[in-house]
Design an enzyme around this catalytic site. Sequence first.
Site, PDB file in Angstrom:
ATOM      1  N   ARG A  59      -4.711   1.677   0.369  1.00  0.00           N
ATOM      2  CA  ARG A  59      -6.132   1.403   0.119  1.00  0.00           C
ATOM      3  C   ARG A  59      -6.747   2.684  -0.447  1.00  0.00           C
ATOM      4  NH1 ARG A  59      -4.964  -3.116   0.188  1.00  0.00           N
ATOM      5  NH2 ARG A  59      -5.722  -4.817   1.503  1.00  0.00           N
TER       6      ARG A  59
ATOM      7  N   HIS B  62      -4.605  -2.391  -8.737  1.00  0.00           N
ATOM      8  CA  HIS B  62      -4.263  -3.048  -7.455  1.00  0.00           C
ATOM      9  C   HIS B  62      -3.312  -4.232  -7.706  1.00  0.00           C
ATOM     10  CE1 HIS B  62      -5.950  -3.499  -3.122  1.00  0.00           C
ATOM     11  NE2 HIS B  62      -4.696  -3.923  -3.173  1.00  0.00           N
TER      12      HIS B  62
HETATM   13  P1  NAD Z   1       2.056  -2.490   8.479  1.00  0.00           P
HETATM   14  O1  NAD Z   1       1.006  -2.903   9.448  1.00  0.00           O
HETATM   15  O2  NAD Z   1       3.405  -3.121   8.557  1.00  0.00           O
HETATM   16  O3  NAD Z   1       2.265  -0.896   8.561  1.00  0.00           O
HETATM   17  C1  NAD Z   1       1.217   0.015   8.661  1.00  0.00           C
HETATM   18  C2  NAD Z   1       1.734   1.242   9.395  1.00  0.00           C
HETATM   19  O4  NAD Z   1       0.682   2.201   9.418  1.00  0.00           O
HETATM   20  C3  NAD Z   1       2.118   0.952  10.865  1.00  0.00           C
HETATM   21  O5  NAD Z   1       3.407   1.450  11.137  1.00  0.00           O
HETATM   22  C4  NAD Z   1       1.047   1.682  11.658  1.00  0.00           C
HETATM   23  O6  NAD Z   1       1.531   2.183  12.888  1.00  0.00           O
HETATM   24  C5  NAD Z   1       0.695   2.806  10.717  1.00  0.00           C
HETATM   25  N1  NAD Z   1      -0.607   3.418  11.018  1.00  0.00           N
HETATM   26  C6  NAD Z   1      -1.699   2.850  11.574  1.00  0.00           C
HETATM   27  N2  NAD Z   1      -2.670   3.772  11.712  1.00  0.00           N
HETATM   28  C7  NAD Z   1      -2.181   4.936  11.225  1.00  0.00           C
HETATM   29  C8  NAD Z   1      -2.701   6.240  11.094  1.00  0.00           C
HETATM   30  N3  NAD Z   1      -3.932   6.545  11.519  1.00  0.00           N
HETATM   31  N4  NAD Z   1      -1.915   7.195  10.551  1.00  0.00           N
HETATM   32  C9  NAD Z   1      -0.651   6.895  10.139  1.00  0.00           C
HETATM   33  N5  NAD Z   1      -0.099   5.681  10.233  1.00  0.00           N
HETATM   34  C10 NAD Z   1      -0.850   4.716  10.776  1.00  0.00           C
HETATM   35  O7  NAD Z   1       1.401  -2.691   7.042  1.00  0.00           O
HETATM   36  P2  NAD Z   1       2.169  -2.844   5.647  1.00  0.00           P
HETATM   37  O8  NAD Z   1       2.471  -4.279   5.398  1.00  0.00           O
HETATM   38  O9  NAD Z   1       3.267  -1.843   5.574  1.00  0.00           O
HETATM   39  O10 NAD Z   1       0.996  -2.458   4.645  1.00  0.00           O
HETATM   40  C11 NAD Z   1       0.485  -1.143   4.581  1.00  0.00           C
HETATM   41  C12 NAD Z   1      -0.819  -1.144   3.783  1.00  0.00           C
HETATM   42  O11 NAD Z   1      -0.525  -1.471   2.427  1.00  0.00           O
HETATM   43  C13 NAD Z   1      -1.813  -2.244   4.221  1.00  0.00           C
HETATM   44  O12 NAD Z   1      -2.662  -1.754   5.233  1.00  0.00           O
HETATM   45  C14 NAD Z   1      -2.559  -2.569   2.969  1.00  0.00           C
HETATM   46  O13 NAD Z   1      -3.787  -1.861   2.974  1.00  0.00           O
HETATM   47  C15 NAD Z   1      -1.675  -2.045   1.843  1.00  0.00           C
HETATM   48  N6  NAD Z   1      -1.250  -3.089   0.903  1.00  0.00           N
HETATM   49  C16 NAD Z   1      -1.474  -2.900  -0.430  1.00  0.00           C
HETATM   50  C17 NAD Z   1      -1.045  -3.852  -1.348  1.00  0.00           C
HETATM   51  C18 NAD Z   1      -1.245  -3.664  -2.838  1.00  0.00           C
HETATM   52  O14 NAD Z   1      -1.148  -4.639  -3.601  1.00  0.00           O
HETATM   53  N7  NAD Z   1      -1.493  -2.456  -3.318  1.00  0.00           N
HETATM   54  C19 NAD Z   1      -0.412  -5.009  -0.897  1.00  0.00           C
HETATM   55  C20 NAD Z   1      -0.194  -5.159   0.475  1.00  0.00           C
HETATM   56  C21 NAD Z   1      -0.600  -4.201   1.373  1.00  0.00           C
END
Ligand code: NAD
Length: 326
Positions: A231, A292
């Site tokens: 994000r 995005h």
């Molecule tokens: P996920 O929930 O599987 O993983 C997120 C990880 O971040 C978890 O392991 C969690 O423990 C960790 N986390 C939480 N708070 C934290 C902090 N303060 N510091 C460090 N780590 C922390 O999510 P995911 O499916 O791997 O997705 C990750 C992010 O990718 C989503 O939150 C979303 O915003 C983004 N995303 C972007 C796109 C895109 O098209 N660009 C698509 C999907 C997801």
Amino acid sequence: MRLAFFDTKPYDREVFEPVLKDAGIETVYYDTRICEDDCILAKDCDAVCVFVNDDVNRKVIDTIAEYGVKVIALRCAGFNNVDYKYANAKGIKVVRVPAYSPYAVAEHAMALLQTLNRKIHKAYIRTRDFNFSLNGLTGFDLHGKTVGVIGTGKIGRVFIDICKGFGMKVIAYDKFPAEGSGIDYRPLEEIYKEADIISFHCPLTDETLHMFNRGTINRVKEGVVIINTSRGALIDAEALLLGIRERKIGGACLDVYEEEAGYFYEDQSGKIIDDDTLSRLISMPNVIVTSHQAFLTREALANIASTTVKNLIDIDSKGISENEVK
Ligand code: NAD
């Protein structure tokens, strides 16, 4: 069930329409994002379907609650754009698609890194013009470089595997480290100090907002390449721009941008861009921006559609969904 589908793009409709029809969900598609002025479009609907840049704030929630909307279905993983606590308090369920293809996003992160590093975008333009010069196209080997992965959830872990395939050394930080995963976890400060490449894969929360800022930029390795497919607001974009201008940051691969909502997903090519930070970032030779699009694969879209429809049916028939945000 009647559904108002906001911020519809042709690729959404192509995939969603047959699945929603099969499920018997009557759907009205709107190009516009949900906002205070357009809430009326959700009148007589039981549910709204929204995407990453729909701002589902308290005023929107108040209005759609009055119209009888019972479900906000996010067709994405992140939910920072929905005031879900307020929605829940108003009796509205919020559902999302927690996983649809971590491969799509992780592979895009690597595609951005490779494009920036090996200057594929520049080479492509050159050779189309029969300019076969290699001047200015020098990159570096990924093999042997240290990548710092921040957030080792579904996407972060796939990215780690991809990096290992390139022979990179992977170090990682997660607020909740995955025990027994074999991931080499380090304190965040060590990631900043040691990584040649830093890739963000954690969610946007109050805690992670601008986690990469002026202060942290001062502590990174000179020439570090930053990748953000998570994000935009994880990174203070003005501080990033300054770090690039000071030659401290060696490059940035950005699929997300903190003020993207007014620009991304639309053709702005004939317009004057008022956001100077975005314009300056895009103008930099060592920055690559995509709109995005990391999620945009056929497999991801199909999974997003089927999970969203299942979420809606579960709420309608059982009153609960495994993908509720509460
Ligand atoms: P996920 O929930 O599987 O993983 C997120 C990880 O971040 C978890 O392991 C969690 O423990 C960790 N986390 C939480 N708070 C934290 C902090 N303060 N510091 C460090 N780590 C922390 O999510 P995911 O499916 O791997 O997705 C990750 C992010 O990718 C989503 O939150 C979303 O915003 C983004 N995303 C972007 C796109 C895109 O098209 N660009 C698509 C999907 C997801």
